[in-house]
Scaffold this motif. Sequence first.
Motif, short mmCIF file in Angstrom:
data_model
loop_
_atom_site.label_atom_id
_atom_site.label_comp_id
_atom_site.label_asym_id
_atom_site.label_seq_id
_atom_site.Cartn_x
_atom_site.Cartn_y
_atom_site.Cartn_z
N ASP A 10 0.75 -1.27 -0.02
CA ASP A 10 0.05 0.08 0.11
C ASP A 10 0.77 1.28 -0.06
N ALA A 11 2.25 1.16 0.52
CA ALA A 11 2.95 2.31 0.63
C ALA A 11 3.73 2.50 -0.57
N GLY A 12 3.67 1.58 -1.77
CA GLY A 12 3.89 1.70 -3.08
C GLY A 12 5.40 1.03 -3.25
N PHE A 13 5.70 0.06 -2.18
CA PHE A 13 6.72 -0.80 -2.60
C PHE A 13 6.42 -2.20 -3.51
N VAL A 14 7.26 -2.74 -4.17
CA VAL A 14 7.02 -3.93 -5.00
C VAL A 14 7.82 -4.98 -4.02
N MET A 15 7.00 -5.99 -3.50
CA MET A 15 7.45 -7.18 -3.10
C MET A 15 8.37 -7.94 -3.73
N GLU A 16 9.31 -8.50 -3.13
CA GLU A 16 10.23 -9.41 -3.96
C GLU A 16 10.63 -10.48 -3.00
N ASP A 17 10.69 -11.66 -3.37
CA ASP A 17 11.04 -12.78 -2.50
C ASP A 17 10.48 -13.03 -0.85
N VAL A 18 9.38 -13.00 -0.99
CA VAL A 18 8.73 -12.75 0.31
C VAL A 18 8.23 -14.23 0.58
N HIS A 19 8.35 -14.66 2.19
CA HIS A 19 8.13 -15.97 2.60
C HIS A 19 7.06 -15.82 3.75
N THR A 20 6.54 -16.68 4.09
CA THR A 20 5.74 -16.69 5.32
C THR A 20 5.68 -18.09 5.99
N MET A 21 5.63 -18.08 7.28
CA MET A 21 5.74 -19.25 8.08
C MET A 21 5.16 -18.82 9.54
N TYR A 22 4.63 -20.00 10.42
CA TYR A 22 4.46 -19.90 11.73
C TYR A 22 5.79 -20.23 12.37
N LEU A 23 6.21 -19.42 13.18
CA LEU A 23 7.27 -19.41 14.26
C LEU A 23 7.16 -20.89 15.15
N PRO A 24 8.10 -21.50 15.12
CA PRO A 24 8.20 -22.79 15.97
C PRO A 24 8.23 -22.37 17.45
N SER A 25 7.64 -23.27 18.39
CA SER A 25 7.64 -22.72 19.76
C SER A 25 7.14 -21.36 20.06
N THR A 26 6.02 -21.02 19.42
CA THR A 26 5.47 -19.61 19.41
C THR A 26 3.98 -19.75 19.30
N PRO A 27 3.28 -19.08 20.18
CA PRO A 27 1.75 -19.23 20.32
C PRO A 27 1.32 -18.53 18.75
N LYS A 28 0.65 -19.07 18.17
CA LYS A 28 0.18 -18.85 16.76
C LYS A 28 -0.24 -17.11 16.55
N ILE A 29 -1.00 -16.87 17.63
CA ILE A 29 -1.67 -15.49 17.74
C ILE A 29 -0.38 -14.55 17.51
N ALA A 30 0.86 -14.83 17.79
CA ALA A 30 1.97 -13.78 17.67
C ALA A 30 3.07 -14.58 17.00
N GLY A 31 2.79 -15.62 16.09
CA GLY A 31 3.51 -16.23 15.60
C GLY A 31 4.01 -16.40 14.07
N PHE A 32 2.66 -15.55 13.61
CA PHE A 32 2.65 -15.66 11.94
C PHE A 32 3.69 -14.61 11.36
N VAL A 33 4.62 -15.01 10.62
CA VAL A 33 5.74 -14.05 10.12
C VAL A 33 5.97 -14.03 8.64
#
Length: 208
Positions: free
Chosen positions: A177-200
């Motif tokens: 939304d700020a006008g950046f072109v996204m490159e090489d983006v990855h996502t995952m849930y962090l291990p050993s982390t509550p899911k509500i705070a662990g999606f990165v």
Amino acid sequence: MGFWDKFVVPPLISCACATKPIMKQREKVVPLATGKVLELGCGSGTNFGFYDASKLEKLYALEPSPEMMARARKAANEYGWASRIEFLETGAENVPLPDGSIDTVVITFVLCTIPDWAGSLAEVRRVLKPGGKVLFSEHGLAPDQGVAKWQRRVERFWKPLAGGCHLTRDANAMLADAGFVMEDVHTMYLPSTPKIAGFVSWGQARAA
């Protein structure tokens, strides 16, 4: 600023932002920084150990909290970075650097907290050189409806305890939304982390 924000939040956030899973995330992006670098929200200097000194010309470490800044200055001395870092004790909404002066902006686990994130990302675009890059790793809104529902329920209680941290911000959407072109983006849930705070999500972005 109350007792909680001044004396409890800085060590709490410093500890939470230095867990093993989060440090692994920092390690994925910070060493890629090159040239003149601006780090938004350096906090207690958690990223300093991941920078590749051979690639950096200068590091501008921006942080609005005096308590966090004191910790960051101590970390800079411990890593031997004191002479190569210029500390900017201010918010990201008004970066005291010239237009087109920065090669790389590093944003790790701060977009969740910055009050005026749109204004801050506009400043990032302003200070970046043509072809400059943003390296980011952020937590935020989960793609799974069940997790996202709990994030929305918990957020109003979470924010005052965690220094204004939002659980439901979408870093990828914010950068786009700020006008950046996204490159090489990855996502995952962090291990050993509550899911509500662990999606990165992490990766690179460039100004369109």
